[in-house]
Design a protein around this motif. Structure first.
Motif, PDB file in Angstrom:
ATOM      1  N   LEU A 254      31.688  47.418  44.098  1.00  0.00           N
ATOM      2  CA  LEU A 254      32.122  47.025  45.442  1.00  0.00           C
ATOM      3  C   LEU A 254      33.235  45.989  45.388  1.00  0.00           C
ATOM      4  O   LEU A 254      34.170  46.012  46.187  1.00  0.00           O
ATOM      5  N   MET A 255      33.139  45.088  44.421  1.00  0.00           N
ATOM      6  CA  MET A 255      34.192  44.073  44.276  1.00  0.00           C
ATOM      7  C   MET A 255      35.534  44.696  43.900  1.00  0.00           C
ATOM      8  O   MET A 255      36.582  44.246  44.340  1.00  0.00           O
ATOM      9  N   GLN A 259      38.023  50.688  48.660  1.00  0.00           N
ATOM     10  CA  GLN A 259      37.190  51.567  49.480  1.00  0.00           C
ATOM     11  C   GLN A 259      35.793  51.603  48.862  1.00  0.00           C
ATOM     12  O   GLN A 259      35.624  52.092  47.749  1.00  0.00           O
ATOM     13  N   PRO A 260      34.776  51.092  49.576  1.00  0.00           N
ATOM     14  CA  PRO A 260      33.436  51.038  48.974  1.00  0.00           C
ATOM     15  C   PRO A 260      32.926  52.426  48.592  1.00  0.00           C
ATOM     16  O   PRO A 260      33.118  53.386  49.353  1.00  0.00           O
ATOM     17  N   LYS A 261      32.290  52.504  47.434  1.00  0.00           N
ATOM     18  CA  LYS A 261      31.758  53.798  46.984  1.00  0.00           C
ATOM     19  C   LYS A 261      30.320  53.940  47.481  1.00  0.00           C
ATOM     20  O   LYS A 261      29.525  53.002  47.420  1.00  0.00           O
ATOM     21  N   ASP A 344      34.209  49.354  56.550  1.00  0.00           N
ATOM     22  CA  ASP A 344      33.914  50.548  55.749  1.00  0.00           C
ATOM     23  C   ASP A 344      32.527  50.444  55.127  1.00  0.00           C
ATOM     24  O   ASP A 344      31.781  51.418  55.073  1.00  0.00           O
ATOM     25  N   PHE A 345      32.208  49.262  54.651  1.00  0.00           N
ATOM     26  CA  PHE A 345      30.899  49.045  54.009  1.00  0.00           C
ATOM     27  C   PHE A 345      29.788  49.351  55.016  1.00  0.00           C
ATOM     28  O   PHE A 345      28.844  50.062  54.715  1.00  0.00           O
ATOM     29  N   LYS A 346      29.943  48.837  56.213  1.00  0.00           N
ATOM     30  CA  LYS A 346      28.897  49.039  57.234  1.00  0.00           C
ATOM     31  C   LYS A 346      28.774  50.533  57.584  1.00  0.00           C
ATOM     32  O   LYS A 346      27.676  51.062  57.692  1.00  0.00           O
TER      33      LYS A 346
ATOM     34  N   ASP B 148      39.265  53.917  38.218  1.00  0.00           N
ATOM     35  CA  ASP B 148      39.153  52.468  38.042  1.00  0.00           C
ATOM     36  C   ASP B 148      40.525  51.852  37.747  1.00  0.00           C
ATOM     37  O   ASP B 148      40.860  50.777  38.240  1.00  0.00           O
ATOM     38  N   CYS B 149      41.322  52.565  36.972  1.00  0.00           N
ATOM     39  CA  CYS B 149      42.671  52.073  36.630  1.00  0.00           C
ATOM     40  C   CYS B 149      43.540  51.945  37.877  1.00  0.00           C
ATOM     41  O   CYS B 149      44.405  51.077  37.948  1.00  0.00           O
ATOM     42  N   LEU B 150      43.291  52.844  38.830  1.00  0.00           N
ATOM     43  CA  LEU B 150      44.110  52.819  40.043  1.00  0.00           C
ATOM     44  C   LEU B 150      43.908  51.536  40.844  1.00  0.00           C
ATOM     45  O   LEU B 150      44.755  51.160  41.651  1.00  0.00           O
ATOM     46  N   GLN B 151      42.797  50.884  40.624  1.00  0.00           N
ATOM     47  CA  GLN B 151      42.527  49.627  41.339  1.00  0.00           C
ATOM     48  C   GLN B 151      43.269  48.451  40.695  1.00  0.00           C
ATOM     49  O   GLN B 151      43.267  47.347  41.225  1.00  0.00           O
ATOM     50  N   ALA B 152      43.849  48.715  39.521  1.00  0.00           N
ATOM     51  CA  ALA B 152      44.485  47.624  38.771  1.00  0.00           C
ATOM     52  C   ALA B 152      45.902  47.360  39.263  1.00  0.00           C
ATOM     53  O   ALA B 152      46.599  48.273  39.698  1.00  0.00           O
ATOM     54  N   THR B 153      46.279  46.086  39.191  1.00  0.00           N
ATOM     55  CA  THR B 153      47.673  45.756  39.503  1.00  0.00           C
ATOM     56  C   THR B 153      48.478  45.582  38.217  1.00  0.00           C
ATOM     57  O   THR B 153      49.701  45.551  38.249  1.00  0.00           O
ATOM     58  N   GLY B 154      47.761  45.464  37.105  1.00  0.00           N
ATOM     59  CA  GLY B 154      48.454  45.305  35.831  1.00  0.00           C
ATOM     60  C   GLY B 154      47.713  45.978  34.684  1.00  0.00           C
ATOM     61  O   GLY B 154      46.487  46.027  34.679  1.00  0.00           O
TER      62      GLY B 154
END
Lengths: 643, 303
Positions: A254-255, A259-261, A344-346, B148-154
């Motif tokens: 989530l962190m 977009q929350p899974k 989105d979480f809710k 997961d990589c797509l969430q990365a900025t670097g």
């Protein structure tokens, strides 16, 4: 005695290379188990491994195998499993140490003994079943172990407390004690009682030290190291048989995702509804991910905004801290993203959770709202801050705030004192004064200010009425969309408004219409009678024309004679004079001007006064002159005599 | 003087730069050791160094420091990072690096702050991601990793500076990675890739440590070409760095603070810290600073 028992096994999955000397080196993990006799590792066992229940600490495996035995209790249609892991240290082609695990698994709560007997049998044959990638196993071909002997239980030593008294676990076996796997298992059963047994034999260090019944250290130094760790038990105790790793992973997911899974949200929902997971336990998990550091050091990253938002949803007591943190960031991008993330979480939570879980979530939202309202009416936060909190940070709280407050106000309105306090969503404390007293309660003024800022006009009107009094016309009309009327019942309370100036005039006029009409009629009558009176010369003080006036003055001697004859020369002369003056109704009249034979110029004004008075007195054919025996003379004589 | 003049009346909280980083690279390229050295930040010199403090933010970060203390400083090697089936079981090291400010035209208006804080969330992928998983197009785990990589900025691409013979392999791996990233991404995001040559305590690398681009082009020409092609459509998204997690000993005649030892009869030698108490890594923070800011930090490049 000749029963056959199935023992399954599986090992850490690696690529490997056999060297010239017959040994092998790891060439990397394959991300799955290998040499498994099971098509699928039971989920409960897999999760126990993921939770590091069998893990030795990094760098703490050796050629001498560490042996860890545990019972994995039944859960979600999975039966009890007895599992033993043998952990050894291998090497990869870069000569790095690699902890490698070989697991043996048997169905049933009391099957650890079977696996131990099997391992001992192999050991006696000179083949301790440690990790070996070259020992191929096939799925569906478990070991069919024939029980040839009975597990010999060893009595616990004198120092081991097995009386059932509470004793802190785990118990470290002193290095001086001679122990083997059979002994440790026998002793652990005695200590564990009804609880699932868990022991570690010949270990340097284990990851889940608090999850064992008995631990046997590999060396005296390891014993001392573990003693040091056990001297400082964690503030929040470990939960037995709870998949903490899954929850930790969900929080991380989530962190890290804008977009929350759904899977992660599901995990949170399950945990939220699990009463074993206390707020302290949750707090520990959030702290582990850096929530406290983010607040303390003001770390304003997207990950932290999601972590703190999640924490505020799970632990409402942290809501204000989160709101404050987010607003202080002054980062509009961060604030906007965090708002969307919460929504989105809710949405996902509600879509994928049971009614019970949703209720629990809703309960937490209400708890958060209660905190904001309590602080607001307690003047610990001001209305502007509360507005900021709700519009910028606690956005999903804001969405349900009006509904919660309206619910309570309606309840209070219906049955102001006798309702069940538990039905009040916001709780009794917040509304106590509203319930107890009908008079104005200024303490609720901040709620008026808050709802006005939030453009919740009806609620703003309600709290204006409660805390200040009647509403101004514009507020009232805006709130209730009414063009007419001065009051309305809203949530069981009469909300009324003040009248504007023009309305005050109209109202006064309406209320006094009879008086006004009467007055108008009277005035009109007066005017009418005056006009008529003038026309008929009746009752109207008449003024002689200049011509009549001049003639009367010229003939003033006649008037002198007539008046003289009326007053006479007797002792009543003065009295009669006074009476005539009184009858002529003009106290400016001079006696002297009548009595003097010759009139001077100065006396003209006094003569004129007599003429005016006489003219006024004369009702018919007025000429301002009194002659002896004319009508005025007779009338005057008559009145004088009557008097 | 000017700094004092500008900073008068301004808040003292450090200016913040954040980055969500994924550390990728071949097995044994030094990813975990690099991260452990960053988190541990041994033998810090707060007077002369532009780095004021390095502190862990989360539990994973704290555990990484413990790893550095208990293993690296004890002359042990770290174990290889396992490839996790659940992407969120991967350690996510959250670290805060506070730097003293340096002059920057771009950030001139922010010069009032005397400190700059780099907050990084850094996931240390198993080397198998780069060496194996990228080639397994049908493996569902690959999708999880790429998501997961797509969430990365670097991206920190760590390359063992001594492994130049594997240029073709790395070039392939990198090409696969960039292709997969492109395919997975719906919107093109500005994502920086720091190419970090590790193990630069080796003399042949150490002498050119201040010319990282030159070393990469000389030792890894194929990989470099891939990166240049990538950069054509995304300017300023790739930079090159040299690092040494172990660092050097001595200043006049420096020698690597590293020794090879052989623990078994296989003949394979492992590299461990030689003198832990004067452990001083090189070039660790420079790539992180660039990933966070998009600017090179001259002093950190030399540190």
């Amino acid at each position: 005695m000749n029963d056959t028992i199935e023992i399954h096994e599986f090992s850490t999955g690696i690529n490997f290379e056999i060297l010239a000397d017959g040994t092998w080196v790891s060439k990397g993990f394959i991300g799955a188990y290998m040499n498994s006799t099971l098509e699928q590792i039971p989920r409960t066992v897999e999760r126990a491994i993921a939770n590091k229940y069998f893990a030795v600490a990094e760098g703490k495996s050796s050629d001498s195998p560490a042996i860890i035995g545990r019972v994995i209790p039944s859960q979600d249609n999975y039966p009890d499993y007895s599992v033993i892991a043998l952990v050894t240290c291998g090497r990869d082609e870069y000569s790095r140490p690699v902890s490698l695990y070989r697991y043996f698994l048997c169905e049933g709560r009391y099957s650890l003994e079977v696996i131990i007997l099997y391992i001992i049998q192999l050991y006696k044959n000179g083949r301790l079943p440690i990790f070996n990638p070259t020992e191929k196993r096939k799925i569906g071909n478990p070991i069919n172990y024939r029980l040839n002997e009975v597990f010999r239980k060893s009595p616990p030593p004198y120092w081991l407390n097995t009386s059932g008294d509470t004793h802190p676990l785990p118990i470290l076996i002193p290095p001086s004690e001679s122990v083997d796997v059979e002994k440790i298992h026998s002793w652990a059963i005695e200590v564990a009682g009804d609880q699932p047994v868990a022991w570690a034999y010949n270990v340097k260090a284990v990851e889940d030290i608090w999850g064992f019944t008995l631990i046997h250290s590999a060396s005296e130094r390891d014993y001392e190291d573990m003693q040091r760790i056990l001297a400082n038990p964690p503030v929040v105790a470990r939960l037995a048989n709870f998949d903490e790793q899954a929850l930790k992973s969900a929080i991380k997911s989530l962190m890290n995702n804008s977009q929350p899974k759904a899977e992660a949200v599901r995990e949170i929902a399950k945990a939220l509804n699990n009463e074993e997971i206390t707020p302290e336990y949750w707090a520990k998990l959030f702290t582990a991910e850096g929530a406290d550091s983010a607040i303390k050091d003001g770390i304003y990253s997207e990950q932290m905004s999601r972590l703190l938002a999640l924490r505020a949803l799970i632990l409402p007591k942290t809501l204000l801290q989160f709101c404050d943190w987010l607003i202080v960031s002054r980062n509009s991008h961060l604030i906007k993203d965090c708002q969307q993330w919460q929504k989105d979480f809710k949405r996902i939570f509600v879509a994928y959770s049971s009614t019970e879980e949703v209720d629990r979530f809703q309960y937490n939202l209400i708890e958060g709202i209660k905190i904001i309202i309590t602080q607001l009416i307690g003047k610990e936060i001001n209305p502007a801050d509360a507005t900021d909190f709700l519009t910028k940070a606690a956005v999903i709280h804001k969405d349900i705030l009006p509904e919660i407050v309206e619910h309570d106000l309606e309840l209070i309105g219906k049955n102001s004192k006798n309702h069940d306090r538990n039905e009040l969503k916001g709780g009794y404390e917040i509304w106590r004064d509203l319930i107890k007293y009908k008079s104005h309660q200024t303490k609720y003024k901040p709620l008026y200010q808050l709802f006005e800022s939030l453009k919740q006009d009806k609620l703003a009107a309600y709290f204006y009425q409660v805390s200040i009094g009647k509403l101004p016309k514009d507020k009232f009309q805006k709130a209730f969309q009414l063009k007419q009327g001065y009051s309305i019942n809203y949530c069981g309370r009469e909300i009324s408004r003040k009248a504007s100036l023009s309305e005050k005039i109209i109202t006064w006029l309406t209320q006094n219409i009879q008086t006004i009409l009467f007055s108008i009629v009277a005035i009109l009558l007066l005017i009418g009678s005056a006009v008529i009176g003038y026309k008929v010369g009746y009752n109207t003080p008449r003024i002689p024309t200049s011509e009549t006036f001049a003639r009367a003055v010229t003939n003033f001697d006649k008037t002198q004679d007539a008046i003289k004859s009326l007053v006479g020369d007797g002792k009543n002369k003065d009295e009669n004079f006074d009476k005539i003056i009184e009858i002529l109704d003009n106290n400016k009249l001079s006696k002297e001007v009548i009595l003097k034979p010759k009139n001077t110029k100065d006396e003209e004004k006094q003569q004129e006064e007599w003429v005016k008075a006489i003219y006024k007195y004369q009702q018919n054919q007025a000429d301002g002159i009194i002659r002896k025996d004319n009508e005025s003379f007779k009338k005057l004589r008559e009145e004088l005599t009557r008097e | 003087m000017f700094n004092n003049l500008f900073s008068k009346g301004k808040k003292t909280e450090p200016e913040q730069m954040n980055a969500a980083v994924r550390v990728i690279g071949d097995r044994a390229s030094g990813k975990t050791t690099y991260m452990a050295a960053v988190a541990r930040w041994p033998n810090a010199d707060p007077v002369n160094s532009p780095v004021q403090t390095v502190t862990p933010i989360n539990e994973d970060g704290e555990q990484l420091i413990a790893k550095a203390k208990n293993l690296l400083e004890q002359g042990e090697q770290l174990e290889p990072t396992p490839i996790n089936v659940n992407i969120y079981d991967i350690k996510d090291y959250s670290i805060r690096i506070v730097l003293k400010s340096q002059f920057s035209w771009r950030r001139l208006n922010k010069m009032g702050n005397s400190l700059v804080a780099l907050n990084i969330n850094c996931k240390d992928y198993a080397g198998e991601f780069f060496s194996d998983l990228l080639y397994q197009a049908n493996n569902p785990l690959l999708k999880d990793y790429l998501d997961d990589c797509l969430q990365a900025t670097g991206i920190l691409l760590l390359v063992d500076g001594m492994s130049y013979r594997r240029d073709a392999e790395y070039s392939n791996g990198l090409e696969k990675f960039l292709q997969q990233l492109d395919r997975s991404e719906i919107e093109v995001t500005q994502r920086r890739i720091a190419v970090v040559l590790t193990k630069c305590e080796q003399p042949e690398l150490w002498i050119n440590r201040n010319q990282p681009e030159k070393i990469v082009s000389a030792r890894f020409p194929m990989m470099m070409r891939n990166l240049q092609t990538w950069q054509q459509t995304r300017p300023k998204t790739v930079e090159y760095f040299t690092t040494s997690a172990f660092g050097m000993l001595g200043s006049r005649y420096p020698e690597p603070n590293m020794k090879f030892i052989s623990r078994d009869r296989s003949g394979i030698k492992e590299a461990v810290l030689k003198t832990p108490h004067i452990w001083k890594p090189f070039g660790l923070i420079a790539p992180i600073y660039w990933l966070c800011t998009g600017e090179r930090h001259k002093q950190l490049d030399q540190e």
